[in-house]
Design an enzyme around this catalytic site. Structure first.
Site, mmCIF file in Angstrom:
data_model
loop_
_atom_site.group_PDB
_atom_site.id
_atom_site.type_symbol
_atom_site.label_atom_id
_atom_site.label_comp_id
_atom_site.label_asym_id
_atom_site.label_seq_id
_atom_site.Cartn_x
_atom_site.Cartn_y
_atom_site.Cartn_z
ATOM 1 N N GLY A 186 36.380 11.278 9.325
ATOM 2 C CA GLY A 186 35.509 10.613 8.367
ATOM 3 C C GLY A 186 35.937 9.195 8.069
ATOM 4 N N LEU A 187 36.567 8.525 9.048
ATOM 5 C CA LEU A 187 37.042 7.149 8.878
ATOM 6 C C LEU A 187 36.291 6.174 9.782
ATOM 7 C CD1 LEU A 187 40.876 7.876 8.681
ATOM 8 C CD2 LEU A 187 39.397 7.186 6.789
ATOM 9 N N GLY A 193 35.618 6.170 13.131
ATOM 10 C CA GLY A 193 36.285 5.791 14.363
ATOM 11 C C GLY A 193 35.332 5.364 15.466
ATOM 12 N N SER A 194 34.200 6.052 15.587
ATOM 13 C CA SER A 194 33.235 5.710 16.632
ATOM 14 C C SER A 194 32.624 4.339 16.391
ATOM 15 C CB SER A 194 32.121 6.770 16.697
ATOM 16 O OG SER A 194 32.626 8.007 17.117
ATOM 17 N N ASP A 249 28.946 2.496 7.028
ATOM 18 C CA ASP A 249 30.162 2.307 7.812
ATOM 19 C C ASP A 249 30.103 1.012 8.604
ATOM 20 O OD1 ASP A 249 30.312 4.823 6.841
ATOM 21 O OD2 ASP A 249 30.439 5.836 8.771
#
Length: 415
Positions: free
Chosen positions: A180-181, A183-184, A229
């Site tokens: 949940g950071l 990354g993608s 994000d």
């Protein structure tokens, strides 16, 4: 001289992991969000000129490096045993779909040949089945291909000329997978920055629209997400975002306001060694919202309001109020999604933090938690002890500064 010029043409760009402080997941529902990036974890993409366009797989994250043929065979059978498609076939299929629009029919075969998968020596890959089950079988190659396609199409549609030169893209990342950071999207964001600079078109694609391109690339691959994000990673630092439908319809993007990172109190990141699947958390809530579920709609409006209230609390440095808002954000999400969707490990991370009086919520959709200790350092020590006893990793967050240039910051609207 030629060698020096060539070296100067190598672009390496970094995008940081994102922490959703307040308002998530309302960014998917015309809401608001307050997020920031952290230097603890990041993704790096490297672009260098080359005769042909090449996307290089990462030996670890793309699972293409093996110490020997027997190990490759073992890894292959592990994939089949847990029902995961063969990665080469998956990548080739996705690659041909992605180049379908970009290349004419006569060049498709040539383009496909440029996608090279190399096997080379690496450390022995242990616990293969566990890794594939927990982390998935894809790496960053599909993300790099997708942003290349989206970037190219955007330039064509907006009459942005690109020089007729090719490049090689490679990447690396230390952002924990499925935590949940973001990354993608960090990989995609870093790649977009490379493309903007390689083609010298950064000034032609406004800052506010870049998150849209990143999200469009991820949508190509079926990733379900909102703009939060991508905005945080394009801007860097601390950003307040308003995704009201009125703004989206009129401007094509939300209203994004960078804030001083020094407004933030000390915050802590908690995550599990065995990550969750952040891609499945939104599913049931999304459908109920589309179906007009009044409870979901009402909760989501309150979640969005938390971001606006949180911005006010930060400006006033009212960290007691900020702690209350963070707890409320998680509680609302739990009411909407239910424990089965959120997962027992994710819930336990939140509860461990709260057991020592810290406020806590998901950084994104699950897999990691952001915590605030309103009572100071003594409480933070208790948090560290409680997390360690429960088997969770905990560390104080290092907030990243804005990554926009002075020129880009000046170009942002002020009202």
């Amino acid at each position: 001289m030629a060698a020096a010029t060539k070296a100067e043409m190598v672009f390496e760009r970094r995008a940081y992991a994102r922490v959703g402080l307040l308002g998530n997941p309302s960014d998917m529902y015309s809401g608001k969000a307050l997020s920031f990036t952290i230097t603890d974890f990041s993704a790096t993409v490297r672009l260098r000129p080359s005769p042909e366009l090449l996307i290089q797989p990462h030996p670890h994250h793309d699972l293409v490096a093996f110490p020997s043929l027997p190990h490759l065979r073992e890894d292959y059978h592990c994939c089949l045993k847990i029902g995961v498609p063969k990665h080469v076939e998956v990548w080739h299929s996705q690659f041909m779909q992605l180049i379908d629009i970009t290349y004419s029919q006569k060049n498709k075969r040539k383009a496909a040949r440029l996608f090279v998968i190399r096997s080379c020596s690496s450390a022995y890959l242990t616990s293969k089945v566990s890794r594939l089950q927990n982390e998935g079988y894809y790496g960053g190659v599909r993300l790099l291909m997708a942003i290349c396609k989206v970037f190219y199409n955007h330039c064509i549609q907006n009459n942005i000329s690109l020089k007729a030169e090719n490049f090689t893209l490679s990447y690396d990342t230390n952002i924990p997978r499925q935590a949940g950071l973001s990354g993608s999207s960090a990989i995609v964001c870093a790649a977009l920055n490379c493309l903007l600079d390689f083609y010298d078109v950064r000034h032609l694609i406004q800052v506010e629209l870049r998150p849209n391109l990143i999200l469009d690339a991820e949508k190509e691959l079926g990733i379900v997400a909102g703009l939060q994000d991508r905005v945080a990673q394009v801007y860097g630092g601390l950003v307040y975002m308003d995704f009201s439908q009125e703004h989206m319809d009129k401007l094509g993007h939300g209203i994004y306001r960078p804030l001083d990172v020094n407004l933030l109190p000390p915050l802590y990141l908690i995550y599990a060694e065995n990550p969750s699947d952040s891609g499945k958390v939104h599913s049931s809530v999304r459908q109920r919202w589309l179906n007009g579920d009044e409870f979901i709609i009402s909760c989501m409006k309150e979640v969005a309001q938390l971001a606006l209230d949180g911005r006010r609390a930060l400006l006033q440095k009212d960290y007691t109020e900020l702690a209350r808002l963070m707890n409320r954000n998680f509680d609302l999400r739990r009411e909407m999604s239910g424990d089965d969707v959120l997962g027992s490990v994710n819930i336990k991370m939140v509860e461990v933090a709260r057991s020592v009086g810290a406020s806590s919520k998901f950084t994104g959709s699950g897999g990691a938690v952001v915590a605030l200790c309103p009572d100071g350092e003594a409480q933070a020590e208790l948090l560290h002890k409680a997390c360690q006893e429960s088997g969770f990793v905990v560390q104080q967050i290092k907030v990243a500064p804005s990554v926009l240039s002075d020129e880009e910051l000046t170009s942002l609207p002020t009202c």
